[in-house]
Scaffold this motif. Structure first.
Motif, PDB file in Angstrom:
ATOM      1  N   VAL A  93      34.404  40.280  41.877  1.00  0.00           N
ATOM      2  CA  VAL A  93      35.383  39.872  42.893  1.00  0.00           C
ATOM      3  C   VAL A  93      35.400  40.874  44.044  1.00  0.00           C
ATOM      4  O   VAL A  93      35.434  40.495  45.222  1.00  0.00           O
ATOM      5  CB  VAL A  93      36.786  39.683  42.275  1.00  0.00           C
ATOM      6  CG1 VAL A  93      37.832  39.439  43.346  1.00  0.00           C
ATOM      7  CG2 VAL A  93      36.781  38.533  41.273  1.00  0.00           C
ATOM      8  N   ALA A  94      35.342  42.171  43.732  1.00  0.00           N
ATOM      9  CA  ALA A  94      35.333  43.198  44.777  1.00  0.00           C
ATOM     10  C   ALA A  94      34.103  43.042  45.668  1.00  0.00           C
ATOM     11  O   ALA A  94      34.208  43.132  46.902  1.00  0.00           O
ATOM     12  CB  ALA A  94      35.374  44.585  44.148  1.00  0.00           C
ATOM     13  N   ALA A  95      32.947  42.805  45.070  1.00  0.00           N
ATOM     14  CA  ALA A  95      31.723  42.619  45.852  1.00  0.00           C
ATOM     15  C   ALA A  95      31.833  41.366  46.718  1.00  0.00           C
ATOM     16  O   ALA A  95      31.429  41.365  47.888  1.00  0.00           O
ATOM     17  CB  ALA A  95      30.514  42.517  44.918  1.00  0.00           C
ATOM     18  N   LYS A 101      36.555  37.263  53.183  1.00  0.00           N
ATOM     19  CA  LYS A 101      37.989  37.414  52.932  1.00  0.00           C
ATOM     20  C   LYS A 101      38.501  36.197  52.168  1.00  0.00           C
ATOM     21  O   LYS A 101      38.073  35.073  52.400  1.00  0.00           O
ATOM     22  CB  LYS A 101      38.751  37.526  54.251  1.00  0.00           C
ATOM     23  CG  LYS A 101      38.435  38.764  55.043  1.00  0.00           C
ATOM     24  CD  LYS A 101      39.119  39.959  54.446  1.00  0.00           C
ATOM     25  CE  LYS A 101      38.906  41.176  55.310  1.00  0.00           C
ATOM     26  NZ  LYS A 101      39.175  42.400  54.655  1.00  0.00           N
ATOM     27  N   LEU A 102      39.428  36.458  51.254  1.00  0.00           N
ATOM     28  CA  LEU A 102      40.074  35.371  50.531  1.00  0.00           C
ATOM     29  C   LEU A 102      41.256  34.857  51.349  1.00  0.00           C
ATOM     30  O   LEU A 102      41.974  35.638  51.977  1.00  0.00           O
ATOM     31  CB  LEU A 102      40.578  35.853  49.169  1.00  0.00           C
ATOM     32  CG  LEU A 102      39.525  36.302  48.164  1.00  0.00           C
ATOM     33  CD1 LEU A 102      40.203  36.823  46.906  1.00  0.00           C
ATOM     34  CD2 LEU A 102      38.582  35.168  47.820  1.00  0.00           C
ATOM     35  N   SER A 103      41.465  33.550  51.304  1.00  0.00           N
ATOM     36  CA  SER A 103      42.625  32.969  51.973  1.00  0.00           C
ATOM     37  C   SER A 103      43.864  33.241  51.120  1.00  0.00           C
ATOM     38  O   SER A 103      43.755  33.583  49.927  1.00  0.00           O
ATOM     39  CB  SER A 103      42.439  31.465  52.155  1.00  0.00           C
ATOM     40  OG  SER A 103      42.512  30.816  50.899  1.00  0.00           O
ATOM     41  N   LYS A 104      45.023  33.071  51.725  1.00  0.00           N
ATOM     42  CA  LYS A 104      46.271  33.239  50.969  1.00  0.00           C
ATOM     43  C   LYS A 104      46.299  32.300  49.775  1.00  0.00           C
ATOM     44  O   LYS A 104      46.710  32.683  48.680  1.00  0.00           O
ATOM     45  CB  LYS A 104      47.482  32.961  51.867  1.00  0.00           C
ATOM     46  CG  LYS A 104      48.049  34.144  52.543  1.00  0.00           C
ATOM     47  CD  LYS A 104      49.365  33.786  53.216  1.00  0.00           C
ATOM     48  CE  LYS A 104      50.109  35.056  53.514  1.00  0.00           C
ATOM     49  NZ  LYS A 104      51.403  34.845  54.124  1.00  0.00           N
ATOM     50  N   LYS A 105      45.841  31.068  49.996  1.00  0.00           N
ATOM     51  CA  LYS A 105      45.842  30.075  48.915  1.00  0.00           C
ATOM     52  C   LYS A 105      44.933  30.524  47.765  1.00  0.00           C
ATOM     53  O   LYS A 105      45.307  30.407  46.599  1.00  0.00           O
ATOM     54  CB  LYS A 105      45.394  28.717  49.441  1.00  0.00           C
ATOM     55  CG  LYS A 105      45.436  27.632  48.394  1.00  0.00           C
ATOM     56  CD  LYS A 105      45.001  26.298  48.928  1.00  0.00           C
ATOM     57  CE  LYS A 105      45.095  25.284  47.804  1.00  0.00           C
ATOM     58  NZ  LYS A 105      44.340  24.097  48.018  1.00  0.00           N
ATOM     59  N   ILE A 107      44.099  33.588  46.980  1.00  0.00           N
ATOM     60  CA  ILE A 107      44.741  34.730  46.316  1.00  0.00           C
ATOM     61  C   ILE A 107      45.835  34.232  45.377  1.00  0.00           C
ATOM     62  O   ILE A 107      45.929  34.681  44.224  1.00  0.00           O
ATOM     63  CB  ILE A 107      45.299  35.723  47.353  1.00  0.00           C
ATOM     64  CG1 ILE A 107      44.131  36.388  48.089  1.00  0.00           C
ATOM     65  CG2 ILE A 107      46.191  36.764  46.688  1.00  0.00           C
ATOM     66  CD1 ILE A 107      44.547  37.194  49.312  1.00  0.00           C
ATOM     67  N   GLU A 108      46.637  33.287  45.841  1.00  0.00           N
ATOM     68  CA  GLU A 108      47.704  32.729  44.999  1.00  0.00           C
ATOM     69  C   GLU A 108      47.124  32.048  43.769  1.00  0.00           C
ATOM     70  O   GLU A 108      47.663  32.181  42.660  1.00  0.00           O
ATOM     71  CB  GLU A 108      48.549  31.743  45.811  1.00  0.00           C
ATOM     72  CG  GLU A 108      49.412  32.416  46.865  1.00  0.00           C
ATOM     73  CD  GLU A 108      50.045  31.429  47.852  1.00  0.00           C
ATOM     74  OE1 GLU A 108      49.839  30.206  47.718  1.00  0.00           O
ATOM     75  OE2 GLU A 108      50.740  31.904  48.776  1.00  0.00           O
ATOM     76  N   GLU A 109      46.023  31.335  43.935  1.00  0.00           N
ATOM     77  CA  GLU A 109      45.380  30.667  42.793  1.00  0.00           C
ATOM     78  C   GLU A 109      44.881  31.688  41.781  1.00  0.00           C
ATOM     79  O   GLU A 109      45.003  31.485  40.567  1.00  0.00           O
ATOM     80  CB  GLU A 109      44.231  29.784  43.277  1.00  0.00           C
ATOM     81  CG  GLU A 109      44.682  28.548  44.031  1.00  0.00           C
ATOM     82  CD  GLU A 109      43.540  27.774  44.665  1.00  0.00           C
ATOM     83  OE1 GLU A 109      42.389  28.263  44.684  1.00  0.00           O
ATOM     84  OE2 GLU A 109      43.805  26.659  45.153  1.00  0.00           O
ATOM     85  N   LEU A 110      44.314  32.791  42.272  1.00  0.00           N
ATOM     86  CA  LEU A 110      43.846  33.848  41.368  1.00  0.00           C
ATOM     87  C   LEU A 110      45.006  34.492  40.626  1.00  0.00           C
ATOM     88  O   LEU A 110      44.906  34.769  39.428  1.00  0.00           O
ATOM     89  CB  LEU A 110      43.051  34.905  42.142  1.00  0.00           C
ATOM     90  CG  LEU A 110      41.653  34.502  42.577  1.00  0.00           C
ATOM     91  CD1 LEU A 110      41.054  35.560  43.505  1.00  0.00           C
ATOM     92  CD2 LEU A 110      40.752  34.273  41.381  1.00  0.00           C
ATOM     93  N   VAL A 111      46.100  34.728  41.313  1.00  0.00           N
ATOM     94  CA  VAL A 111      47.282  35.319  40.673  1.00  0.00           C
ATOM     95  C   VAL A 111      47.786  34.393  39.565  1.00  0.00           C
ATOM     96  O   VAL A 111      48.110  34.862  38.458  1.00  0.00           O
ATOM     97  CB  VAL A 111      48.391  35.612  41.717  1.00  0.00           C
ATOM     98  CG1 VAL A 111      49.708  35.939  41.039  1.00  0.00           C
ATOM     99  CG2 VAL A 111      47.957  36.742  42.633  1.00  0.00           C
ATOM    100  N   VAL A 112      47.830  33.090  39.830  1.00  0.00           N
ATOM    101  CA  VAL A 112      48.268  32.126  38.812  1.00  0.00           C
ATOM    102  C   VAL A 112      47.327  32.177  37.607  1.00  0.00           C
ATOM    103  O   VAL A 112      47.780  32.210  36.459  1.00  0.00           O
ATOM    104  CB  VAL A 112      48.347  30.698  39.402  1.00  0.00           C
ATOM    105  CG1 VAL A 112      48.518  29.659  38.306  1.00  0.00           C
ATOM    106  CG2 VAL A 112      49.496  30.606  40.405  1.00  0.00           C
ATOM    107  N   LEU A 113      46.022  32.201  37.849  1.00  0.00           N
ATOM    108  CA  LEU A 113      45.060  32.281  36.741  1.00  0.00           C
ATOM    109  C   LEU A 113      45.263  33.543  35.919  1.00  0.00           C
ATOM    110  O   LEU A 113      45.265  33.502  34.681  1.00  0.00           O
ATOM    111  CB  LEU A 113      43.628  32.265  37.282  1.00  0.00           C
ATOM    112  CG  LEU A 113      43.010  30.919  37.585  1.00  0.00           C
ATOM    113  CD1 LEU A 113      41.666  31.095  38.277  1.00  0.00           C
ATOM    114  CD2 LEU A 113      42.843  30.121  36.306  1.00  0.00           C
TER     115      LEU A 113
END
Length: 119
Positions: A93-95, A101-105, A107-113
């Motif tokens: 993910v860092a690479a 850049k990740l979109s806000k959406k 990032i939110e999806e990753l946080v939920v996962l």
């Protein structure tokens, strides 16, 4: 983990099996000719190779999958992470984020996962 790398033609062949299984080998030869332009000998050579990799099984002249398409894709992803990022999803993910850049959406999806998989 066995080598799950399928060349483009092999993957197209595998999709024929996944979409039509259980598949009599004679019908597989017909579909391979129609969809890929392959002769019988090519079809059986590729089938044998993919069976040796544990993805399909040809028993009693009927081809079935030992691994679903989804499982193949998941294991191939795991293999990629292992080979290129020492099995570290955070490193991957860092690479990825260094280049895009990740979109806000997203990032939110990753946080939920992540929240779903927390203990």
């Amino acid at each position: 983990m066995s080598n799950l790398r399928l060349a483009e033609g092999e993957y197209r062949f595998a999709r024929i099996v996944w979409e039509n299984e259980p598949l009599p080998s004679g019908r597989l030869v017909e579909l391979s000719l129609k969809e890929l332009g392959w002769k019988k000998s090519t079809t059986y050579t590729v089938l044998r190779k993919i069976c040796e990799n544990g993805i399909f099984q040809n028993k009693g002249a009927v081809v079935i999958s030992k691994m679903s398409r989804e499982e193949y894709i998941n294991r191939k992803g795991e293999q990629y992470l292992e080979e290129n990022y020492n099995g570290s999803l955070p490193n991957f993910v860092a690479a990825f984020m260094k280049r895009k850049k990740l979109s806000k959406k997203q990032i939110e999806e990753l946080v939920v996962l992540i929240d779903e998989y927390k203990d």
